[in-house]
Design a protein around this motif. Structure first.
Motif, mmCIF file in Angstrom:
data_model
loop_
_atom_site.group_PDB
_atom_site.id
_atom_site.type_symbol
_atom_site.label_atom_id
_atom_site.label_comp_id
_atom_site.label_asym_id
_atom_site.label_seq_id
_atom_site.Cartn_x
_atom_site.Cartn_y
_atom_site.Cartn_z
ATOM 1 N N ARG A 151 0.830 -1.218 0.000
ATOM 2 C CA ARG A 151 0.000 0.000 0.000
ATOM 3 C C ARG A 151 0.863 1.266 0.000
ATOM 4 O O ARG A 151 0.487 2.281 -0.607
ATOM 5 C CB ARG A 151 -0.967 -0.025 1.187
ATOM 6 C CG ARG A 151 -0.390 0.383 2.506
ATOM 7 C CD ARG A 151 -1.332 0.123 3.661
ATOM 8 N NE ARG A 151 -1.257 -1.259 4.085
ATOM 9 C CZ ARG A 151 -0.334 -1.737 4.914
ATOM 10 N NH1 ARG A 151 0.614 -0.940 5.372
ATOM 11 N NH2 ARG A 151 -0.332 -2.987 5.265
ATOM 12 N N ASN A 181 -10.099 -2.025 1.010
ATOM 13 C CA ASN A 181 -9.633 -3.247 1.659
ATOM 14 C C ASN A 181 -10.062 -4.477 0.865
ATOM 15 O O ASN A 181 -11.159 -4.515 0.302
ATOM 16 C CB ASN A 181 -10.195 -3.321 3.088
ATOM 17 C CG ASN A 181 -9.491 -4.369 3.934
ATOM 18 O OD1 ASN A 181 -8.459 -4.912 3.539
ATOM 19 N ND2 ASN A 181 -10.030 -4.653 5.103
ATOM 20 N N CYS A 223 -8.303 4.312 4.238
ATOM 21 C CA CYS A 223 -8.788 2.997 3.815
ATOM 22 C C CYS A 223 -10.284 2.899 4.083
ATOM 23 O O CYS A 223 -10.764 3.308 5.150
ATOM 24 C CB CYS A 223 -8.048 1.888 4.567
ATOM 25 S SG CYS A 223 -8.659 0.220 4.182
#
Length: 487
Positions: A172, A191, A216
């Protein structure tokens, strides 16, 4: 007696079959003793349960993180180690405060609130408003394909790969680095775990504060957001973020078992965790396994040929900070050349074999050790993988050419879904599988610390470069600003 090893590919793994030779037999007695000790007296499950209950999360730089360091130090002392030390280091520690994400069509003020968490090392303050552009999996080819559209926009990217069989995913933080490179003003990560699970973790390749906010959202929210994009046209994201960043002191915890030589084998795991839950899996099962292996060696009065250091690293989640400091200190003192091997336990569970990290010369040795383990524990599979990876505490050692070993195990899907999430708690820990990690890792460690010769040694700088290229790691290291050689 010459040893013959047969390597067979089974289900994508190399399964090693080896006859039980005199080479194997020398491990039978110590392995049996370790096996019996752990089965009868392991404290791993008990101590991890106690720590998650009394300490909670173990975020580096927090009061809880300090308590975790002290807990580990005192636990190792209680196991009879007299040589236990703190290794302090100073870092700029990041801690989350508040964040909101609101989304609306560009031509409307009909905002919808979306559940969200900040990714670590996002800015301390950010109030961002920008159009969302979907970059799919967030690989460089995805950014390149829309490079004229992404500038000044908010990138929407998958954390996991979707519909990209055979391609290699990026971390990420590397996807965030690409977003910055291509001019995005913010990042929304989706996610991969199904449902409404929120994931945290660092969005910085260096451990320093990044220039754009990164957040996220859950898999469900990602699906809804993409549906809105398709049905309603351009969407605008409003991110309101507040975080904390301040200089703090953290401490690695080191217990040393002196051997007959100052050549050393290091076994480590990161003690720190994120703060959404108690980090029982990431990395309670790794770090508390390391401490229970130390307990078993001390209980059996093991006197190894090589010195063994049991290391609990802090700051792993915030950019491998503790292990980078540990290796930096080894380099300053010249003792990096004394490190024969580094074994890293990070979310290691119920091992079925070993990962030689691309060092083919070790296949025969690991096959022999695995065969001896099978004679102690017939359920052990003795499978082998042989590929290096990044993003855990072995990385700083590997970048200096130190040989690395890891254990290949498994975690159930419901456990993996809680990676870096608010559901990573002690209820996920399987006692038998956890203690299997202690048993199997202790046997591999014993063999590495006591074998007469090790077939590999620390690589030169040039050979380290070639090794990393052969393992397909150059691109990630370049993005992560860790490639020190000419490109």
């Amino acid at each position: 007696m010459k040893k013959i090893v047969q390597v067979v590919l089974v289900g994508g793994l190399f399964v090693l079959f080896a006859g039980f030779s005199a080479i194997d037999k020398k491990w039978e007695k110590p392995f049996s003793r370790l096996d019996n000790e752990v089965r009868k007296n392991s404290k791993a499950y008990q101590t991890l349960g106690e720590a998650t209950k009394t300490i909670g999360h173990r975020l580096t730089g927090s009061v809880n993180g300090e308590k975790a360091e002290e807990y580990a130090f005192q636990l190792l002392k209680s196991y009879g180690f007299t040589d236990v030390s703190y290794q302090p280091f100073e870092v700029e520690a990041w801690m989350r405060d508040t964040v909101t994400l609101s989304i609306a069509p560009s031509s409307s003020d009909n905002f919808r609130e979306v559940p969200v968490v900040s990714l670590a090392h996002s800015p301390v303050e950010s109030k961002l408003q920008g159009e969302i552009v979907d970059v799919g999996n967030g690989l460089e080819e995805d950014f390149e394909a829309i490079k004229e559209r992404i500038k000044g926009k908010v990138a929407l990217a998958n954390i996991n790969l979707v519909g990209a069989a055979g391609k290699k995913n990026l971390h990420r933080s590397e996807k965030t680095a690409l977003a910055i490179k291509y001019g995005a003003t913010g990042v929304i990560m989706v996610n991969g775990a199904p449902g409404k699970i929120l994931l945290t973790g660092t969005a910085s390749v260096t451990g320093a504060i990044i220039s754009i906010p990164a957040v996220c959202i859950s898999n469900d929210s990602g699906g809804e957001l993409r549906k809105w994009l398709k049905e309603e046209g351009p969407l605008e994201a409003h991110i309101d973020m507040h975080n904390i960043s301040k200089p703090i002191k953290a401490r690695n915890v080191i217990a040393t078992l002196r051997g007959k030589s100052d050549e050393r084998v290091i076994i480590g795991g990161h003690l720190d965790s994120w703060d959404l839950a108690t980090g029982a899996i990431d990395n309670g099962i790794g770090s508390f396994a390391v401490m229970d292996i130390a307990r078993a060696f001390k209980a059996l009065k093991v006197k190894p040929e090589r010195t063994i250091q049991f290391v609990l690293f802090m700051g792993e989640e915030q950019g491998l900070l503790g292990s980078k400091h540990f290796v930096s200190e080894l380099k300053k003192s010249g003792e990096i050349n004394k490190v024969s091997y580094m074994m890293n336990l990070d979310m290691t569970n119920d091992p079925r074999g070993v990962n030689a990290f691309g060092r083919d010369e070790m296949n025969e040795f690991f096959a022999s050790v695995g065969s001896a383990i099978q004679h102690v524990d017939q359920s052990f599979k003795n499978e082998s993988s042989n590929r290096a990876g990044l993003h855990s505490d072995h990385q700083p050692f590997m970048l200096e050419g130190v040989p690395i070993a890891g254990l290949s195990g498994h975690l159930d899907p419901n456990v993996l879904q809680c990676y870096h999430a608010d559901c990573d708690d002690f209820s996920l820990v399987n006692k038998d599988q956890f203690e299997n990690t202690v048993r199997i890792a202790s046997m591999y460690l014993y063999a590495l610390a006591n074998t007469e010769t090790i077939a590999v040694s620390k690589l030169s700088d040039a050979k380290t470069r070639d090794y990393l290229i052969s393992q397909g790691l150059k691109e990630e290291l370049v993005i992560g600003q860790e490639w020190r050689w000419e490109q």
